[in-house]
Motif scaffolding. Structure first.
Motif, PDB file in Angstrom:
ATOM      1  N   GLY A  83      29.510  32.821 125.733  1.00  0.00           N
ATOM      2  CA  GLY A  83      29.760  31.823 124.698  1.00  0.00           C
ATOM      3  C   GLY A  83      29.928  30.411 125.190  1.00  0.00           C
ATOM      4  N   VAL A  84      29.798  30.179 126.493  1.00  0.00           N
ATOM      5  CA  VAL A  84      30.033  28.833 127.027  1.00  0.00           C
ATOM      6  C   VAL A  84      28.897  28.331 127.924  1.00  0.00           C
ATOM      7  CG1 VAL A  84      32.541  29.009 126.883  1.00  0.00           C
ATOM      8  CG2 VAL A  84      31.361  29.735 128.969  1.00  0.00           C
ATOM      9  N   THR A  85      28.088  29.222 128.468  1.00  0.00           N
ATOM     10  CA  THR A  85      27.019  28.813 129.383  1.00  0.00           C
ATOM     11  C   THR A  85      25.722  28.580 128.615  1.00  0.00           C
ATOM     12  OG1 THR A  85      28.008  30.136 131.155  1.00  0.00           O
ATOM     13  CG2 THR A  85      25.731  29.401 131.458  1.00  0.00           C
ATOM     14  N   ILE A  86      25.136  27.393 128.782  1.00  0.00           N
ATOM     15  CA  ILE A  86      23.888  27.054 128.094  1.00  0.00           C
ATOM     16  C   ILE A  86      22.729  27.765 128.782  1.00  0.00           C
ATOM     17  CG2 ILE A  86      22.316  25.179 127.452  1.00  0.00           C
ATOM     18  CD1 ILE A  86      24.739  23.297 127.487  1.00  0.00           C
ATOM     19  N   THR A  87      21.985  28.554 128.019  1.00  0.00           N
ATOM     20  CA  THR A  87      20.860  29.306 128.591  1.00  0.00           C
ATOM     21  C   THR A  87      19.503  28.713 128.236  1.00  0.00           C
ATOM     22  OG1 THR A  87      20.869  30.783 126.656  1.00  0.00           O
ATOM     23  CG2 THR A  87      22.152  31.465 128.585  1.00  0.00           C
ATOM     24  N   GLY A  88      19.444  27.906 127.190  1.00  0.00           N
ATOM     25  CA  GLY A  88      18.173  27.316 126.785  1.00  0.00           C
ATOM     26  C   GLY A  88      18.401  26.066 125.967  1.00  0.00           C
ATOM     27  N   MET A  89      17.391  25.202 125.944  1.00  0.00           N
ATOM     28  CA  MET A  89      17.517  23.935 125.238  1.00  0.00           C
ATOM     29  C   MET A  89      16.144  23.374 124.915  1.00  0.00           C
ATOM     30  SD  MET A  89      19.381  20.400 126.569  1.00  0.00           S
ATOM     31  CE  MET A  89      21.031  21.041 126.309  1.00  0.00           C
ATOM     32  N   LYS A 138      18.254   6.527 128.154  1.00  0.00           N
ATOM     33  CA  LYS A 138      18.225   5.091 127.881  1.00  0.00           C
ATOM     34  C   LYS A 138      17.331   4.748 126.707  1.00  0.00           C
ATOM     35  CE  LYS A 138      19.220   3.674 132.645  1.00  0.00           C
ATOM     36  NZ  LYS A 138      18.729   2.940 133.837  1.00  0.00           N
ATOM     37  N   ASP A 139      16.340   5.615 126.413  1.00  0.00           N
ATOM     38  CA  ASP A 139      15.424   5.310 125.310  1.00  0.00           C
ATOM     39  C   ASP A 139      15.996   5.726 123.962  1.00  0.00           C
ATOM     40  OD1 ASP A 139      15.247   8.012 125.772  1.00  0.00           O
ATOM     41  OD2 ASP A 139      13.119   8.150 125.288  1.00  0.00           O
ATOM     42  N   GLY A 140      17.222   6.234 123.919  1.00  0.00           N
ATOM     43  CA  GLY A 140      17.846   6.521 122.641  1.00  0.00           C
ATOM     44  C   GLY A 140      18.383   7.922 122.528  1.00  0.00           C
ATOM     45  N   GLY A 141      18.784   8.272 121.308  1.00  0.00           N
ATOM     46  CA  GLY A 141      19.360   9.580 121.056  1.00  0.00           C
ATOM     47  C   GLY A 141      18.365  10.527 120.433  1.00  0.00           C
ATOM     48  N   ASP A 142      18.703  11.815 120.442  1.00  0.00           N
ATOM     49  CA  ASP A 142      17.852  12.816 119.822  1.00  0.00           C
ATOM     50  C   ASP A 142      18.711  13.967 119.340  1.00  0.00           C
ATOM     51  OD1 ASP A 142      18.521  14.197 122.120  1.00  0.00           O
ATOM     52  OD2 ASP A 142      16.563  13.982 123.069  1.00  0.00           O
ATOM     53  N   VAL A 143      18.065  14.921 118.672  1.00  0.00           N
ATOM     54  CA  VAL A 143      18.720  16.143 118.227  1.00  0.00           C
ATOM     55  C   VAL A 143      18.224  17.277 119.104  1.00  0.00           C
ATOM     56  CG1 VAL A 143      18.982  17.793 116.345  1.00  0.00           C
ATOM     57  CG2 VAL A 143      18.977  15.346 115.855  1.00  0.00           C
ATOM     58  N   ARG A 144      19.152  18.107 119.590  1.00  0.00           N
ATOM     59  CA  ARG A 144      18.773  19.201 120.480  1.00  0.00           C
ATOM     60  C   ARG A 144      19.330  20.528 119.991  1.00  0.00           C
ATOM     61  NH1 ARG A 144      18.607  16.940 126.697  1.00  0.00           N
ATOM     62  NH2 ARG A 144      17.353  15.111 126.191  1.00  0.00           N
ATOM     63  N   GLY A 145      18.535  21.576 120.210  1.00  0.00           N
ATOM     64  CA  GLY A 145      18.983  22.922 119.934  1.00  0.00           C
ATOM     65  C   GLY A 145      19.282  23.629 121.238  1.00  0.00           C
ATOM     66  N   ILE A 146      20.357  24.412 121.268  1.00  0.00           N
ATOM     67  CA  ILE A 146      20.742  25.127 122.487  1.00  0.00           C
ATOM     68  C   ILE A 146      21.059  26.589 122.158  1.00  0.00           C
ATOM     69  CG2 ILE A 146      21.690  23.052 123.568  1.00  0.00           C
ATOM     70  CD1 ILE A 146      24.500  24.213 122.982  1.00  0.00           C
ATOM     71  N   THR A 147      20.940  27.443 123.154  1.00  0.00           N
ATOM     72  CA  THR A 147      21.399  28.824 123.067  1.00  0.00           C
ATOM     73  C   THR A 147      22.437  29.053 124.157  1.00  0.00           C
ATOM     74  OG1 THR A 147      19.519  29.521 124.457  1.00  0.00           O
ATOM     75  CG2 THR A 147      19.281  29.754 122.070  1.00  0.00           C
ATOM     76  N   GLY A 170      22.303  25.958 132.123  1.00  0.00           N
ATOM     77  CA  GLY A 170      23.077  26.601 133.190  1.00  0.00           C
ATOM     78  C   GLY A 170      24.479  26.055 133.326  1.00  0.00           C
ATOM     79  N   LYS A 171      24.787  24.990 132.590  1.00  0.00           N
ATOM     80  CA  LYS A 171      26.119  24.385 132.683  1.00  0.00           C
ATOM     81  C   LYS A 171      26.976  24.790 131.487  1.00  0.00           C
ATOM     82  CE  LYS A 171      24.469  20.464 135.404  1.00  0.00           C
ATOM     83  NZ  LYS A 171      25.068  20.981 136.644  1.00  0.00           N
ATOM     84  N   ASN A 172      28.244  24.453 131.565  1.00  0.00           N
ATOM     85  CA  ASN A 172      29.195  24.770 130.515  1.00  0.00           C
ATOM     86  C   ASN A 172      28.953  23.896 129.297  1.00  0.00           C
ATOM     87  OD1 ASN A 172      31.789  24.810 128.938  1.00  0.00           O
ATOM     88  ND2 ASN A 172      32.401  26.154 130.618  1.00  0.00           N
ATOM     89  N   VAL A 173      28.991  24.492 128.117  1.00  0.00           N
ATOM     90  CA  VAL A 173      28.705  23.747 126.888  1.00  0.00           C
ATOM     91  C   VAL A 173      29.714  22.631 126.654  1.00  0.00           C
ATOM     92  CG1 VAL A 173      30.055  25.263 125.383  1.00  0.00           C
ATOM     93  CG2 VAL A 173      28.070  24.038 124.461  1.00  0.00           C
TER      94      VAL A 173
END
Length: 390
Positions: free
Chosen positions: A186-192, A172-181, A19-22
């Motif tokens: 073109g700027v608002t995140i709708t899914g992750m 805090k437990d580290g990094g990861d790889v995420r997929g977003i739509t 729901g936030k800006n990419v």
């Protein structure tokens, strides 16, 4: 497309970024976009996340599986500690205000406080207790869809070709790889959703998230590669974790709790390397035991998740699929369902003995804290008496 089958949680969990800006993503530590069309020339790291694998789809466990049980242990510990404290204070107030007209009001106040604590603890516990044994992520090569059961227990369906991927240190437990739509703007995140493997991008990943790239390339190559690359992905898998059929065994729970406690940087498909122990690991033995107990409780109060019939219809497997690793287990697969009975029995006995030993360690630890505070709890002696050792 939403599948709401299953037990509903108290907590309505969701990704904070949805729901936030990419552009806000770039503020996250170690942020870097990953191109799913670009081949990364790195070894492929499944990292013990594969549940099912065939030429139609690949199913992985969810991100939170690595720390499964932590919320259970600390949530119950906190609730027990607060309840014990309130009980002690309640007894004290009963003595002080035994004949006071304010006693009723005090009791009501204590009940309100306890209920207030419950409203905060229960949503957390509901993410691990009486839920699903794992949260599957299924990548379908043929439909090019990704089916993800999120932490709120709903299934979200993503179009692989519309996904953008990035890696970052998100928690805090580290990094990861995420997929977003993104939305049409073109700027608002709708899914992750997150890929399962978690690793530190700063302290350990000197090469800038090498292990995360290896895990991402494992998934990317499965979805984007040709038959030759599909074979490469298949050959990278040494371990199948068939929790889609039944709950994981106590031995598998112990191995996974140990890997998390050790926070190993090795390829987890080869546990003899990743589970390499030394005397310094004695410092985390109580943490390991508590995490293991929490994982056992969490897994064994939960049910195996199922996708909807509509999704399963899109994921039909060729009965003669040569890539079906659930029918043709990888050479060297260590899943203990393939081990002889005597070895399973030995492992069970060792786990029971480990549990008994850790009970005494924990008891001595409590007794030491009591001694520092000036009183004797006698917990270790009671355990010795219970096991007829005194």
């Amino acid at each position: 497309m939403i599948d709401t089958e299953g037990r509903k949680p108290y907590s309505k969990l969701r990704y904070y970024e949805v729901g936030k800006n990419v552009s806000n993503l770039k503020k996250i530590s170690d942020f870097k976009w990953l191109d799913k069309k670009q081949i990364h020339d790195v070894p492929l790291y499944p990292q013990r996340t594969v549940v099912q694998f065939n030429s139609t789809y690949m199913e992985l466990i969810g991100r939170q599986d690595r720390i499964r049980g932590d919320v259970t242990v600390w949530g119950l510990f906190f609730f027990g500690l607060v309840t014990y404290a309130l009980y002690g204070m309640g007894v004290l107030f009963l003595i002080i205000f035994a004949n006071s007209a304010a006693l009723g009001s005090i009791i009501i106040l204590f009940v309100i406080i306890l209920l207030g604590i419950l409203t905060h603890v229960l949503p957390l516990l509901s993410t691990e207790l009486f839920t699903y044994t794992y949260l599957p992520i299924r990548f379908n090569r043929k439909t090019r869809k990704v089916y993800v059961r999120q932490a709120n227990r709903r299934v979200e369906v993503f179009d692989w070709d519309e996904l953008r991927f990035y890696m970052a240190t998100t928690y805090k437990d580290g990094g990861d790889v995420r997929g977003i739509t993104l939305a049409d703007d073109g700027v608002t995140i709708t899914g992750m959703f997150s890929l399962p493997f978690v690793s530190d991008l700063t302290a350990k990943e000197i090469l800038g998230g090498t292990q995360l790239k290896q895990h991402f390339e494992f998934v990317r190559r499965y979805m984007e590669g040709d038959d030759k690359q599909l074979a490469e992905v298949k050959n990278a898998i040494r371990y199948i974790h068939p929790v889609h059929i039944k709950r994981e065994t106590p031995l598998a729970s112990f191995q996974r709790a140990t890997l998390t406690a050790l926070d190993s940087d090795e390829n987890m498909e080869y546990p003899k390397e990743a589970l390499r122990l030394n005397w310094t690991h004695l410092a985390i033995i109580i943490q390991l035991w508590l995490r293991y107990l929490g994982r056992l409780l969490s897994i064994n109060t939960s049910i195996t998740p199922k996708f909807s019939p509509e999704i399963e219809a899109e994921c039909q497997i060729d009965p003669n699929d040569p890539y079906d690793l659930n029918k043709n287990l990888p050479e060297g697969n260590i899943e203990d369902t393939n081990q002889p009975i005597w070895k399973k029995l030995t492992h069970s006995i060792l786990l029971i003995l480990f549990g008994i030993v850790m009970l005494f360690v924990f008891a001595f630890f409590i007794d030491m804290i009591g001694a520092i505070k000036g009183y004797d709890t006698g917990l270790a002696y009671k355990l010795l008496h219970l096991f007829h050792l005194v």
